[in-house]
Scaffold this active site. Sequence first.
Site, PDB file in Angstrom:
ATOM      1  N   ARG A  18       0.864  -1.241   0.009  1.00 25.35           N
ATOM      2  CA  ARG A  18       0.057   0.081   0.052  1.00 25.35           C
ATOM      3  C   ARG A  18       0.767   1.268  -0.074  1.00 25.35           C
ATOM      4  O   ARG A  18       1.721   1.466   0.932  1.00 25.35           O
ATOM      5  CB  ARG A  18      -0.844  -0.127   1.094  1.00 25.35           C
ATOM      6  CG  ARG A  18      -1.942   1.098   1.112  1.00 25.35           C
ATOM      7  CD  ARG A  18      -2.926   1.061   2.268  1.00 25.35           C
ATOM      8  NE  ARG A  18      -3.354  -0.380   2.559  1.00 25.35           N
ATOM      9  CZ  ARG A  18      -4.436  -0.897   1.786  1.00 25.35           C
ATOM     10  NH1 ARG A  18      -5.259  -0.358   0.909  1.00 25.35           N
ATOM     11  NH2 ARG A  18      -4.752  -2.118   1.993  1.00 25.35           N
ATOM     12  N   GLU A  41       0.911  -7.768  -4.215  1.00 23.04           N
ATOM     13  CA  GLU A  41      -0.237  -6.912  -4.217  1.00 23.04           C
ATOM     14  C   GLU A  41       0.047  -5.418  -3.951  1.00 23.04           C
ATOM     15  O   GLU A  41       0.420  -5.226  -3.129  1.00 23.04           O
ATOM     16  CB  GLU A  41      -1.281  -7.459  -3.297  1.00 23.04           C
ATOM     17  CG  GLU A  41      -2.438  -6.360  -3.115  1.00 23.04           C
ATOM     18  CD  GLU A  41      -3.177  -6.705  -1.558  1.00 23.04           C
ATOM     19  OE1 GLU A  41      -3.881  -5.865  -1.212  1.00 23.04           O
ATOM     20  OE2 GLU A  41      -3.307  -7.933  -0.996  1.00 23.04           O
ATOM     21  N   THR A  70      -7.745  -4.044  -2.415  1.00 21.27           N
ATOM     22  CA  THR A  70      -8.542  -3.111  -2.629  1.00 21.27           C
ATOM     23  C   THR A  70      -9.503  -2.863  -3.882  1.00 21.27           C
ATOM     24  O   THR A  70      -9.914  -1.844  -4.335  1.00 21.27           O
ATOM     25  CB  THR A  70      -8.262  -1.760  -2.000  1.00 21.27           C
ATOM     26  OG1 THR A  70      -7.062  -2.000  -0.984  1.00 21.27           O
ATOM     27  CG2 THR A  70      -9.228  -0.799  -1.421  1.00 21.27           C
ATOM     28  N   LYS A 130      -9.661 -14.327   2.282  1.00 17.30           N
ATOM     29  CA  LYS A 130      -8.880 -13.451   2.953  1.00 17.30           C
ATOM     30  C   LYS A 130      -9.584 -13.063   4.288  1.00 17.30           C
ATOM     31  O   LYS A 130     -10.757 -12.288   4.338  1.00 17.30           O
ATOM     32  CB  LYS A 130      -8.400 -12.110   2.312  1.00 17.30           C
ATOM     33  CG  LYS A 130      -8.179 -11.216   3.022  1.00 17.30           C
ATOM     34  CD  LYS A 130      -7.939  -9.693   2.034  1.00 17.30           C
ATOM     35  CE  LYS A 130      -7.578  -8.509   3.085  1.00 17.30           C
ATOM     36  NZ  LYS A 130      -7.507  -7.301   1.901  1.00 17.30           N
ATOM     37  N   GLY A 160      -2.344  -7.452  11.211  1.00 16.08           N
ATOM     38  CA  GLY A 160      -1.606  -7.781  12.390  1.00 16.08           C
ATOM     39  C   GLY A 160      -0.966  -8.883  12.463  1.00 16.08           C
ATOM     40  O   GLY A 160      -0.349  -9.263  13.632  1.00 16.08           O
ATOM     41  N   GLY A 180       1.310  -6.404   5.396  1.00 24.02           N
ATOM     42  CA  GLY A 180       1.207  -4.909   4.866  1.00 24.02           C
ATOM     43  C   GLY A 180       2.375  -4.070   5.441  1.00 24.02           C
ATOM     44  O   GLY A 180       3.339  -4.264   5.204  1.00 24.02           O
TER      45      GLY A 180
END
Length: 208
Positions: A18, A41, A70, A130, A160, A180
Site C-alpha cells: 500500500r 499486491e 482493495t 482473506k 496484524g 502489509g
Amino acid sequence: MTDPLAWMDELPLVAILRGLTPEDAASVGEALVEAGFRCLEVPLNSPRPLESISRMVEAVGDRAVVGAGTVLTVEATRAVAQAGGRLVISPGMDAAVIRETKALGLVSLPGVFTPTEAFQALAAGADGLKLFPAEIAGPAGLKALRAVLPAETRVLAVGGVSPETMGDWMQAGAAGFGIGGALYKPGDSAAVVGERARTFVEAWRRIR
C-alpha cells in the site's frame, strides 16, 4: 508461465504494498522475489496503482503472481487484468467482483469475516479467502471458521500478523498470510523491504 495458485501454495505470503509508487515498483518487486515472496499486491488506493502493477509484472511477472488489492468493482477488476495483474484481492465479499475475476482467468481472494460471507464467496468461485481484519477475529475466530469450511479452503490471515504470531495462526488453520505495514511502508527502500521479507520467509519455513 507457472500457475499462480501453484506459486501461492509454494509460499503463501502476500506482500501488500500500500502506497507503492511506479518509480519503486520494479526494485521493490525484485527485492521481494529474491527474498522468496511469490505473491505481490498493489492496493488500488495507492498512487497510480495500475502503472505500478504493469511495471512489476514486467520486472518479476515470470517469477511471481502480481495483482491488486482493495478491488471493489467489476470495472476495477477489468482494469487490473488490462494492466497485466493476475491476482484480485478485496477487503470484502462482492459476488460480482469474484465472478468477473474468474471470468477473466484471474485468482480471486475476497475478504470475509463471517461464515455467511465465506460460503457466499466460495459459491461465487473464490480461489481462497482473506480473513480480514484478522487481528479482530484472532486465531480462535479462525479456528471456529475452519471447523465449518471445506477442508481444502485456502484461508489467509490478513491484519496484524507478525513473524512471532504466524505459528499460532497456522495451528488455528491459516493457509497463509497477507502482510502489509510490517513489510512495506511508503518510501521504504528495496533493501529494507527485502530484509523484512526474509524475516517472514524464514519464520514461515520454520513453522511449516
